[in-house]
Design a protein around this motif. Structure first.
Motif, PDB file in Angstrom:
ATOM      1  N   MET A  93     -24.366 -14.860 -17.629  1.00  0.00           N
ATOM      2  CA  MET A  93     -25.415 -15.856 -17.843  1.00  0.00           C
ATOM      3  C   MET A  93     -25.008 -17.176 -17.181  1.00  0.00           C
ATOM      4  SD  MET A  93     -26.929 -17.344 -21.459  1.00  0.00           S
ATOM      5  CE  MET A  93     -27.633 -15.750 -21.917  1.00  0.00           C
ATOM      6  N   GLY A  94     -25.900 -17.755 -16.401  1.00  0.00           N
ATOM      7  CA  GLY A  94     -25.611 -18.991 -15.708  1.00  0.00           C
ATOM      8  C   GLY A  94     -25.694 -20.205 -16.617  1.00  0.00           C
ATOM      9  N   TRP A  95     -25.284 -21.362 -16.061  1.00  0.00           N
ATOM     10  CA  TRP A  95     -25.259 -22.607 -16.830  1.00  0.00           C
ATOM     11  C   TRP A  95     -26.624 -22.944 -17.400  1.00  0.00           C
ATOM     12  CZ3 TRP A  95     -27.910 -27.154 -16.608  1.00  0.00           C
ATOM     13  CH2 TRP A  95     -27.383 -28.250 -17.307  1.00  0.00           C
ATOM     14  N   PHE A  96     -27.669 -22.860 -16.566  1.00  0.00           N
ATOM     15  CA  PHE A  96     -29.000 -23.253 -17.031  1.00  0.00           C
ATOM     16  C   PHE A  96     -29.482 -22.339 -18.143  1.00  0.00           C
ATOM     17  CE2 PHE A  96     -33.614 -23.106 -17.094  1.00  0.00           C
ATOM     18  CZ  PHE A  96     -33.942 -24.465 -17.142  1.00  0.00           C
ATOM     19  N   ALA A  97     -29.366 -21.033 -17.933  1.00  0.00           N
ATOM     20  CA  ALA A  97     -29.841 -20.090 -18.943  1.00  0.00           C
ATOM     21  C   ALA A  97     -29.106 -20.280 -20.266  1.00  0.00           C
ATOM     22  CB  ALA A  97     -29.680 -18.661 -18.445  1.00  0.00           C
ATOM     23  N   GLU A  98     -27.809 -20.541 -20.179  1.00  0.00           N
ATOM     24  CA  GLU A  98     -27.025 -20.715 -21.405  1.00  0.00           C
ATOM     25  C   GLU A  98     -27.426 -21.983 -22.143  1.00  0.00           C
ATOM     26  OE1 GLU A  98     -22.340 -21.037 -22.816  1.00  0.00           O
ATOM     27  OE2 GLU A  98     -22.861 -20.673 -20.704  1.00  0.00           O
ATOM     28  N   ARG A  99     -27.563 -23.069 -21.408  1.00  0.00           N
ATOM     29  CA  ARG A  99     -27.942 -24.331 -22.038  1.00  0.00           C
ATOM     30  C   ARG A  99     -29.396 -24.316 -22.524  1.00  0.00           C
ATOM     31  NH1 ARG A  99     -24.899 -28.964 -20.681  1.00  0.00           N
ATOM     32  NH2 ARG A  99     -22.696 -28.357 -20.565  1.00  0.00           N
ATOM     33  N   ALA A 100     -30.261 -23.680 -21.756  1.00  0.00           N
ATOM     34  CA  ALA A 100     -31.686 -23.690 -22.093  1.00  0.00           C
ATOM     35  C   ALA A 100     -31.983 -22.861 -23.329  1.00  0.00           C
ATOM     36  CB  ALA A 100     -32.509 -23.178 -20.910  1.00  0.00           C
ATOM     37  N   GLY A 101     -31.337 -21.714 -23.454  1.00  0.00           N
ATOM     38  CA  GLY A 101     -31.539 -20.871 -24.628  1.00  0.00           C
ATOM     39  C   GLY A 101     -32.951 -20.369 -24.792  1.00  0.00           C
ATOM     40  N   LEU A 102     -33.649 -20.143 -23.700  1.00  0.00           N
ATOM     41  CA  LEU A 102     -35.053 -19.735 -23.777  1.00  0.00           C
ATOM     42  C   LEU A 102     -35.245 -18.227 -23.872  1.00  0.00           C
ATOM     43  CD1 LEU A 102     -36.609 -22.184 -21.154  1.00  0.00           C
ATOM     44  CD2 LEU A 102     -37.059 -22.159 -23.622  1.00  0.00           C
ATOM     45  N   ASP A 103     -34.305 -17.464 -23.389  1.00  0.00           N
ATOM     46  CA  ASP A 103     -34.474 -16.011 -23.345  1.00  0.00           C
ATOM     47  C   ASP A 103     -34.710 -15.438 -24.737  1.00  0.00           C
ATOM     48  OD1 ASP A 103     -34.567 -13.527 -22.023  1.00  0.00           O
ATOM     49  OD2 ASP A 103     -32.501 -13.112 -22.598  1.00  0.00           O
ATOM     50  N   GLY A 104     -35.809 -14.691 -24.882  1.00  0.00           N
ATOM     51  CA  GLY A 104     -36.130 -14.059 -26.158  1.00  0.00           C
ATOM     52  C   GLY A 104     -36.918 -14.924 -27.116  1.00  0.00           C
ATOM     53  N   THR A 105     -37.164 -16.187 -26.750  1.00  0.00           N
ATOM     54  CA  THR A 105     -37.980 -17.040 -27.616  1.00  0.00           C
ATOM     55  C   THR A 105     -39.456 -16.741 -27.388  1.00  0.00           C
ATOM     56  OG1 THR A 105     -38.061 -18.871 -26.017  1.00  0.00           O
ATOM     57  CG2 THR A 105     -36.219 -18.838 -27.598  1.00  0.00           C
ATOM     58  N   VAL A 106     -40.301 -17.302 -28.240  1.00  0.00           N
ATOM     59  CA  VAL A 106     -41.742 -17.039 -28.182  1.00  0.00           C
ATOM     60  C   VAL A 106     -42.487 -18.360 -28.047  1.00  0.00           C
ATOM     61  CG1 VAL A 106     -43.752 -16.149 -29.431  1.00  0.00           C
ATOM     62  CG2 VAL A 106     -41.549 -14.926 -29.535  1.00  0.00           C
ATOM     63  N   ALA A 107     -43.395 -18.411 -27.093  1.00  0.00           N
ATOM     64  CA  ALA A 107     -44.215 -19.605 -26.867  1.00  0.00           C
ATOM     65  C   ALA A 107     -45.688 -19.245 -26.923  1.00  0.00           C
ATOM     66  CB  ALA A 107     -43.883 -20.244 -25.524  1.00  0.00           C
ATOM     67  N   LEU A 108     -46.477 -20.098 -27.550  1.00  0.00           N
ATOM     68  CA  LEU A 108     -47.931 -19.954 -27.570  1.00  0.00           C
ATOM     69  C   LEU A 108     -48.523 -21.104 -26.782  1.00  0.00           C
ATOM     70  CD1 LEU A 108     -50.132 -18.977 -30.603  1.00  0.00           C
ATOM     71  CD2 LEU A 108     -50.802 -20.902 -29.137  1.00  0.00           C
ATOM     72  N   ILE A 109     -49.416 -20.789 -25.845  1.00  0.00           N
ATOM     73  CA  ILE A 109     -50.017 -21.783 -24.967  1.00  0.00           C
ATOM     74  C   ILE A 109     -51.530 -21.728 -25.089  1.00  0.00           C
ATOM     75  CG2 ILE A 109     -50.153 -22.678 -22.619  1.00  0.00           C
ATOM     76  CD1 ILE A 109     -47.704 -20.986 -21.923  1.00  0.00           C
ATOM     77  N   THR A 110     -52.154 -22.865 -25.390  1.00  0.00           N
ATOM     78  CA  THR A 110     -53.617 -22.930 -25.376  1.00  0.00           C
ATOM     79  C   THR A 110     -54.061 -23.387 -23.994  1.00  0.00           C
ATOM     80  OG1 THR A 110     -53.746 -25.241 -26.130  1.00  0.00           O
ATOM     81  CG2 THR A 110     -53.633 -23.525 -27.825  1.00  0.00           C
ATOM     82  N   GLY A 111     -54.993 -22.657 -23.406  1.00  0.00           N
ATOM     83  CA  GLY A 111     -55.438 -22.982 -22.054  1.00  0.00           C
ATOM     84  C   GLY A 111     -54.394 -22.635 -21.017  1.00  0.00           C
ATOM     85  N   GLY A 112     -53.724 -21.511 -21.188  1.00  0.00           N
ATOM     86  CA  GLY A 112     -52.576 -21.199 -20.358  1.00  0.00           C
ATOM     87  C   GLY A 112     -52.789 -20.193 -19.263  1.00  0.00           C
ATOM     88  N   ALA A 113     -54.035 -19.922 -18.862  1.00  0.00           N
ATOM     89  CA  ALA A 113     -54.249 -18.853 -17.884  1.00  0.00           C
ATOM     90  C   ALA A 113     -54.568 -19.340 -16.483  1.00  0.00           C
ATOM     91  CB  ALA A 113     -55.373 -17.925 -18.362  1.00  0.00           C
ATOM     92  N   GLY A 114     -54.824 -20.602 -16.304  1.00  0.00           N
ATOM     93  CA  GLY A 114     -55.157 -21.094 -14.976  1.00  0.00           C
ATOM     94  C   GLY A 114     -54.613 -22.491 -14.758  1.00  0.00           C
ATOM     95  N   GLY A 115     -54.495 -22.898 -13.496  1.00  0.00           N
ATOM     96  CA  GLY A 115     -54.072 -24.248 -13.182  1.00  0.00           C
ATOM     97  C   GLY A 115     -52.721 -24.599 -13.758  1.00  0.00           C
ATOM     98  N   LEU A 116     -52.643 -25.733 -14.447  1.00  0.00           N
ATOM     99  CA  LEU A 116     -51.389 -26.165 -15.059  1.00  0.00           C
ATOM    100  C   LEU A 116     -50.885 -25.137 -16.063  1.00  0.00           C
ATOM    101  CD1 LEU A 116     -52.059 -29.968 -15.767  1.00  0.00           C
ATOM    102  CD2 LEU A 116     -50.713 -28.971 -13.911  1.00  0.00           C
ATOM    103  N   GLY A 117     -51.789 -24.555 -16.834  1.00  0.00           N
ATOM    104  CA  GLY A 117     -51.389 -23.586 -17.852  1.00  0.00           C
ATOM    105  C   GLY A 117     -50.736 -22.364 -17.268  1.00  0.00           C
ATOM    106  N   GLU A 118     -51.290 -21.862 -16.176  1.00  0.00           N
ATOM    107  CA  GLU A 118     -50.699 -20.702 -15.521  1.00  0.00           C
ATOM    108  C   GLU A 118     -49.297 -21.022 -15.027  1.00  0.00           C
ATOM    109  OE1 GLU A 118     -51.875 -17.549 -11.994  1.00  0.00           O
ATOM    110  OE2 GLU A 118     -52.264 -19.686 -11.694  1.00  0.00           O
ATOM    111  N   ALA A 119     -49.123 -22.213 -14.437  1.00  0.00           N
ATOM    112  CA  ALA A 119     -47.802 -22.597 -13.933  1.00  0.00           C
ATOM    113  C   ALA A 119     -46.796 -22.680 -15.073  1.00  0.00           C
ATOM    114  CB  ALA A 119     -47.896 -23.941 -13.210  1.00  0.00           C
TER     115      ALA A 119
END
Length: 288
Positions: A1-27
């Motif tokens: 695991m690299g420095w960013f992945a270790e510090r970020a700790g995002l792998d396996g977490t869950v995010a909910l996004i409203t309006g997340g399918a296009g434009g800024l949300g898609e990105a």
């Protein structure tokens, strides 16, 4: 695991996004997914929702629906409970407006603007916070607002008021939730072209003059905003709460100082522009 992945700790977490399918949300959705985040997305655009679902190859919950509808919003949170049993990040992205002098608007229009830009944020947070508290891992709430929450916006008075309300709500909620390790922050971009913004601009001139109005001399890119969202969702921002990131190329900092071609920084247009003498014959005037 690299420095960013270790510090970020995002792998396996869950995010909910409203309006997340296009434009800024898609990105934002794609950048979070690239860091191992499991996604739940709600978007009113059925075609965009379907395209995102296909792109993520069924590894995400992507619902077609209106974030302003409490039932649609609640159904996605319930689906997250059933599939993953945890929630780590909430990104509130849905928003919209129309141009009109305040005296030409009506209570019906005010209500629509408040529902689109403020009330769904309150509802989504009311659903997210108990889940984050129950998980005992803390969490991150990210609201995508706008530079118009921080400056006057003639023709968009109620919209800017609603976005400013989101900013102040986030600051207050951040203090309330700090003991639980739940962080609340905002992202306030300036002009960042997306398909919806292009349709709103209509004549295609919304980005004219960015070299004058934006200190960095270019329009924003969707990845400028999504990078901020990844940072705020991650452990890299573990001690950041109640604040706003401004991916705006310096517009908020400049606060009215414009970089006029041939004249440099000033809060006033150069005399040559006012008299139509730019370029000697007026043919090279600056278009804003």
């Amino acid at each position: 695991m690299g420095w960013f992945a270790e510090r970020a700790g995002l792998d396996g977490t869950v995010a909910l996004i409203t309006g997340g399918a296009g434009g800024l949300g898609e990105a934002i959705a794609l950048d979070l997914a690239a860091n191992g985040v499991r996604l739940a997305v709600l978007d009113i655009d059925g075609a965009a929702a379907g395209a995102l679902r296909n792109r993520l190859e069924g590894q995400a919950l992507v619902h077609e629906g209106d974030a302003r509808d409490p039932e649609a919003l609640g159904a996605l949170f319930a689906a997250v409970d059933a599939r993953w049993g945890r929630l780590d990040t909430l990104v509130n992205l849905v928003g919209g407006t129309f141009r009109a002098a305040f005296t030409d608007t009506t209570p019906k229009g005010w209500d629509a603007l408040l529902r689109t830009n403020l009330l769904h944020v309150l509802h989504a947070c009311s659903l997210a916070v108990p889940r984050m508290k129950a998980g005992g891992r803390g969490g991150s709430i990210v609201n995508v607002t706008t530079i118009e929450a921080h400056r006057a916006a003639p023709g968009f008075a109620v919209y800017s008021a609603a976005k400013a309300a989101v900013e102040q709500f986030a600051r207050s909620l951040a203090v309330e939730l700090a003991p639980d390790g739940i962080r609340v922050n905002n992202i306030a971009p300036d002009y960042t072209p997306t398909p919806n913004m292009a349709r709103f601009a209509g004549n295609g001139q919304a980005g004219a003059g960015v070299g004058v109005t934006i200190p960095m001399g270019r329009a924003g890119r969707v990845t400028d905003v999504s990078g901020c969202a990844v940072f705020l969702a991650s452990g890299l921002s573990a001690y950041v709460t109640g604040t706003t990131l401004h991916p705006d190329g310096g517009t908020f900092a400049s606060s009215g100082w414009l970089n006029w071609p041939g004249s440099g920084w000033s809060t006033q247009p150069p005399p040559s522009l006012l008299t139509g003498e730019a370029g000697g014959d007026g043919s090279e005037g600056v278009e804003l």
